[in-house]
Every structure is written in structure tokens, then in C-alpha cells.
Design a protein around this motif. Structure first.
Motif, PDB file in Angstrom:
ATOM      1  N   ASN A 104      34.297 -12.026  90.449  1.00 33.72           N
ATOM      2  CA  ASN A 104      33.025 -11.010  89.800  1.00 33.72           C
ATOM      3  C   ASN A 104      32.368 -12.061  88.570  1.00 33.72           C
ATOM      4  N   HIS A 105      33.701 -12.493  88.072  1.00 33.64           N
ATOM      5  CA  HIS A 105      33.183 -13.167  87.014  1.00 33.64           C
ATOM      6  C   HIS A 105      32.816 -14.979  87.752  1.00 33.64           C
ATOM      7  N   SER A 106      33.634 -15.777  88.548  1.00 33.07           N
ATOM      8  CA  SER A 106      33.718 -16.286  88.975  1.00 33.07           C
ATOM      9  C   SER A 106      32.561 -17.069  89.791  1.00 33.07           C
ATOM     10  N   LEU A 107      31.442 -15.845  90.063  1.00 34.03           N
ATOM     11  CA  LEU A 107      29.973 -16.135  90.716  1.00 34.03           C
ATOM     12  C   LEU A 107      29.459 -15.677  89.743  1.00 34.03           C
ATOM     13  N   PHE A 108      29.493 -15.246  87.951  1.00 27.27           N
ATOM     14  CA  PHE A 108      28.366 -14.936  87.629  1.00 27.27           C
ATOM     15  C   PHE A 108      27.971 -16.171  87.140  1.00 27.27           C
ATOM     16  N   TRP A 109      30.101 -17.370  86.572  1.00 27.79           N
ATOM     17  CA  TRP A 109      29.086 -18.070  86.115  1.00 27.79           C
ATOM     18  C   TRP A 109      28.070 -19.555  86.898  1.00 27.79           C
ATOM     19  N   GLN A 110      28.445 -19.162  88.192  1.00 28.34           N
ATOM     20  CA  GLN A 110      27.815 -20.210  89.000  1.00 28.34           C
ATOM     21  C   GLN A 110      26.439 -20.389  89.148  1.00 28.34           C
ATOM     22  N   THR A 111      25.731 -19.263  89.043  1.00 28.52           N
ATOM     23  CA  THR A 111      24.656 -18.573  88.515  1.00 28.52           C
ATOM     24  C   THR A 111      24.063 -18.344  87.782  1.00 28.52           C
ATOM     25  N   LEU A 112      24.053 -18.825  86.275  1.00 28.12           N
ATOM     26  CA  LEU A 112      23.311 -19.139  84.912  1.00 28.12           C
ATOM     27  C   LEU A 112      23.999 -20.439  84.515  1.00 28.12           C
ATOM     28  N   GLY A 113      22.741 -21.071  83.986  1.00 26.40           N
ATOM     29  CA  GLY A 113      22.662 -22.005  83.395  1.00 26.40           C
ATOM     30  C   GLY A 113      21.408 -22.361  82.732  1.00 26.40           C
ATOM     31  N   LYS A 114      21.062 -24.003  81.662  1.00 18.06           N
ATOM     32  CA  LYS A 114      20.002 -23.561  81.202  1.00 18.06           C
ATOM     33  C   LYS A 114      18.819 -22.833  81.286  1.00 18.06           C
ATOM     34  N   HIS A 115      18.354 -22.579  80.832  1.00 18.35           N
ATOM     35  CA  HIS A 115      17.000 -22.221  80.749  1.00 18.35           C
ATOM     36  C   HIS A 115      16.018 -23.062  81.126  1.00 18.35           C
ATOM     37  N   TYR A 194      27.862  -9.191  75.562  1.00 17.51           N
ATOM     38  CA  TYR A 194      27.212  -9.341  74.937  1.00 17.51           C
ATOM     39  C   TYR A 194      26.497  -9.014  73.596  1.00 17.51           C
ATOM     40  N   TYR A 195      27.866  -8.351  73.068  1.00 19.88           N
ATOM     41  CA  TYR A 195      28.119  -7.423  71.103  1.00 19.88           C
ATOM     42  C   TYR A 195      27.991  -8.347  70.253  1.00 19.88           C
ATOM     43  N   LEU A 196      28.174  -9.534  70.460  1.00 20.06           N
ATOM     44  CA  LEU A 196      28.797 -10.371  69.090  1.00 20.06           C
ATOM     45  C   LEU A 196      27.195 -10.184  68.833  1.00 20.06           C
ATOM     46  N   LYS A 197      26.373 -11.434  69.853  1.00 16.23           N
ATOM     47  CA  LYS A 197      24.797 -11.748  69.267  1.00 16.23           C
ATOM     48  C   LYS A 197      23.963 -10.359  69.117  1.00 16.23           C
ATOM     49  N   TYR A 198      23.791  -9.632  70.728  1.00 14.93           N
ATOM     50  CA  TYR A 198      23.297  -7.958  70.273  1.00 14.93           C
ATOM     51  C   TYR A 198      23.363  -6.856  70.730  1.00 14.93           C
ATOM     52  N   GLN A 199      24.377  -6.915  69.998  1.00 13.53           N
ATOM     53  CA  GLN A 199      25.222  -5.184  69.320  1.00 13.53           C
ATOM     54  C   GLN A 199      25.206  -4.430  70.272  1.00 13.53           C
ATOM     55  N   ASN A 200      24.630  -2.995  70.366  1.00 10.05           N
ATOM     56  CA  ASN A 200      24.457  -2.614  70.705  1.00 10.05           C
ATOM     57  C   ASN A 200      23.221  -2.143  71.903  1.00 10.05           C
ATOM     58  N   ARG A 201      22.636  -3.772  72.045  1.00  8.40           N
ATOM     59  CA  ARG A 201      20.789  -3.615  72.320  1.00  8.40           C
ATOM     60  C   ARG A 201      21.172  -3.541  73.406  1.00  8.40           C
ATOM     61  N   ARG A 202      22.276  -3.429  74.827  1.00 11.03           N
ATOM     62  CA  ARG A 202      22.057  -4.497  75.678  1.00 11.03           C
ATOM     63  C   ARG A 202      20.509  -4.589  76.234  1.00 11.03           C
ATOM     64  N   ALA A 203      19.021  -3.671  76.637  1.00 11.10           N
ATOM     65  CA  ALA A 203      18.805  -3.798  76.944  1.00 11.10           C
ATOM     66  C   ALA A 203      17.887  -5.724  77.178  1.00 11.10           C
ATOM     67  N   ASP A 204      18.404  -5.152  75.381  1.00 14.11           N
ATOM     68  CA  ASP A 204      17.382  -7.105  74.584  1.00 14.11           C
ATOM     69  C   ASP A 204      19.078  -8.007  75.519  1.00 14.11           C
ATOM     70  N   TYR A 205      19.858  -7.994  75.766  1.00 17.17           N
ATOM     71  CA  TYR A 205      21.199  -8.720  76.648  1.00 17.17           C
ATOM     72  C   TYR A 205      20.278  -9.502  77.962  1.00 17.17           C
ATOM     73  N   LEU A 206      19.662  -7.787  78.140  1.00 17.64           N
ATOM     74  CA  LEU A 206      19.547  -8.078  79.615  1.00 17.64           C
ATOM     75  C   LEU A 206      17.636  -8.763  80.529  1.00 17.64           C
ATOM     76  N   ALA A 207      16.771  -8.656  79.195  1.00 16.23           N
ATOM     77  CA  ALA A 207      15.892  -9.524  79.037  1.00 16.23           C
ATOM     78  C   ALA A 207      16.149 -10.957  79.231  1.00 16.23           C
ATOM     79  N   ALA A 208      17.057 -10.876  78.101  1.00 18.87           N
ATOM     80  CA  ALA A 208      17.976 -12.836  78.206  1.00 18.87           C
ATOM     81  C   ALA A 208      18.341 -13.560  79.333  1.00 18.87           C
ATOM     82  N   ILE A 209      19.466 -12.444  79.315  1.00 18.20           N
ATOM     83  CA  ILE A 209      20.099 -12.809  80.322  1.00 18.20           C
ATOM     84  C   ILE A 209      18.912 -13.857  81.545  1.00 18.20           C
ATOM     85  N   LEU A 210      18.288 -12.967  82.214  1.00 20.75           N
ATOM     86  CA  LEU A 210      17.327 -13.073  83.035  1.00 20.75           C
ATOM     87  C   LEU A 210      16.494 -14.608  83.245  1.00 20.75           C
ATOM     88  N   ASN A 211      16.667 -15.119  82.118  1.00 16.52           N
ATOM     89  CA  ASN A 211      15.793 -17.002  81.697  1.00 16.52           C
ATOM     90  C   ASN A 211      16.970 -17.695  82.101  1.00 16.52           C
TER      91      ASN A 211
END
Ligand SMILES: [Fe+2]
Length: 227
Positions: A104-115, A194-211
Motif C-alpha cells: 500500500n505504501h509503495s504505491l502511495f509514495w509514487q502517487t504523491l509529489g510537489k504541488h 497526518y497526526y503531527l500536523k493535523y491532530q484529529n482533523r482528518r478532514a483537513d488532511y484529506l483536503a490537503a493531500i489532494l493538493n
């Protein structure tokens, strides 16, 4: 290594249907971006821990489990996950959780990158998004909503089935691979993502990662998966 080189490297291709990631001596893949490349959406410290500690632990524990069962150790991880019943009982859960975590993580990293402002699905994927969801905005809204429905730790997945895109979720490190389906991409909704930056705010993390989703990569992967 550039992203293009990485896409064509053995590690990246190992996740496509035609290629297989061998379970024996699993190794932590290098990130295709610097740990701070996802800032400010995903912080560098989270990336260091997520990749260097969490993913490394899945790799180590998978290798530890497989070392006790040489009969299945040479099989591709995808195959082990698809047919867990064939995995000896003493290591079945370890393979499910750690093999799943590694894949799962091997694929995840490939799909992420600079905004990249304005980045969006292209070609056939863009058409599939339009057909399945009515547009990119509605697609992203459904991804975020699905992410919020995962109770505890898990993933949101996008799969391509019969020409349509489907959003599904899984608990823990389960994935569509377990049903023999190669996912297009997944979003990790474990708190460690996401917890270090967003703590319990999963909705904020989800919005962020789509960037920071690399739609060029995902569009290319869609073409490969649906060939
Ligand atoms: Fe994770």
C-alpha cells in the motif's frame, strides 16, 4: 532519480499488473521526492517518520515472517495477499498486515509529489472521472467523504472496473489487491499519516493531500491498468 526514471524503474513497475513485487527480501523503496516536497500540505517530519519508520517496520516484519516459511517466501506479495488462505496460518496475519502495509505504501509514495497548481487527471482518466463522478470537484468531494467514513485506521481506494471508477475503503492495511484488483491509487487515512500536523482533523488532511496527488502519474497508471 527523476519521477520519470522512477516510473520506469523496477520498483515502480513492480506495482503494475504485468509485473510482480517479490515478497522475498522486501526492501523499503526510496521516496520519489524530498521529505519536505509536500510542504505545506504534508510536513517533512511526518514524511520522515511515515516512510522511514512506519513503512520500514512493515518491510522488516514482512521479511521476518517470510523467513520462517521458505515455501511461500518467493511468491509475489500481491499473490500472497490475493490468496491468504494459501499462506501458512502462523504467518497469515503478519503477511496480511505487513505485506499489505508494504504494498500500500509503495504505491502511495509514487502517487504523491510537489504541488502543481492546476494539475488534474488527463486523457482516459479525465474522461473516466467525468463519466463516473461528473467532474473532478465531485470526485474529490467523494474521496474526502469516503475518507471520513473509515473508522479507525485504513485506506480510501480508487479502482477501475469495467470502465468506471469506484471509490472504496478498507480497514487497517487491507486493500483491493486482496480481492485480486489492482488499485489505481489509495489515500492513507491512518493517524500516522497526518497526526503531527493535523491532530484529529482528518478532514483537513484529506483536503490537503489532494493538493499533492500526482495526476500525471495516476493518469499514466490508469492507462496501464485498463489496457
Ligand atoms: Fe501509512
Amino acid at each position: 532519480m527523476t519521477r520519470r526514471e522512477l516510473i520506469h524503474s523496477a520498483t515502480a513497475l513492480a506495482l503494475l499488473p504485468a509485473q510482480k513485487m517479490m515478497a522475498a527480501q522486501a526492501a523499503l523503496p526510496k521516496l520519489p521526492f524530498a521529505v519536505d516536497a509536500l510542504e505545506p500540505y504534508i510536513d517533512a517530519r511526518t514524511m520522515e517518520i511515515h516512510h522511514g519508520k512506519h513503512h520500514q517496520t512493515y518491510v522488516d516484519n514482512l521479511n521476518k515472517a517470510l523467513a520462517t516459511q521458505p515455501a511461500v517466501a518467493a511468491k509475489p506479495v500481491e499473490q500472497l495477499l490475493k490468496d491468504l488462505a494459501s499462506v501458512p496460518e502462523p504467518i497469515r496475519n503478519a503477511v496480511r498486515n505487513n505485506g499489505g502495509g508494504h504494498l500500500n505504501h509503495s504505491l502511495f509514495w509514487q502517487t504523491l509529489g510537489k504541488h502543481s497548481p492546476g494539475a488534474a487527471p488527463k486523457g482516459k482518466l479525465a474522461a473516466a472521472v467525468q463519466k463516473s463522478f461528473g467532474g473532478q470537484q465531485a470526485f474529490e468531494e467523494k474521496l474526502r467523504a469516503a475518507g471520513l467514513t473509515v473508522f479507525g485506521s485504513g485506506w480510501v481506494w480508487v479502482t477501475a472496473k469495467a470502465g468506471a471508477l469506484t471509490i472504496e475503503t478498507s480497514p487497517n492495511q487491507d486493500s483491493p489487491w486482496m480481492a485480486g484488483v489492482t488499485p489505481l491509487f489509495g489515500i492513507d487515512v491512518w493517524e500516522h499519516a497526518y497526526y503531527l500536523k493535523y491532530q484529529n482533523r482528518r478532514a483537513d488532511y484529506l483536503a490537503a493531500i489532494l493538493n499533492v496527488i500526482q495526476w500525471d502519474f495516476v493518469s499514466q497508471r490508469y492507462e496501464e491498468i485498463t489496457k
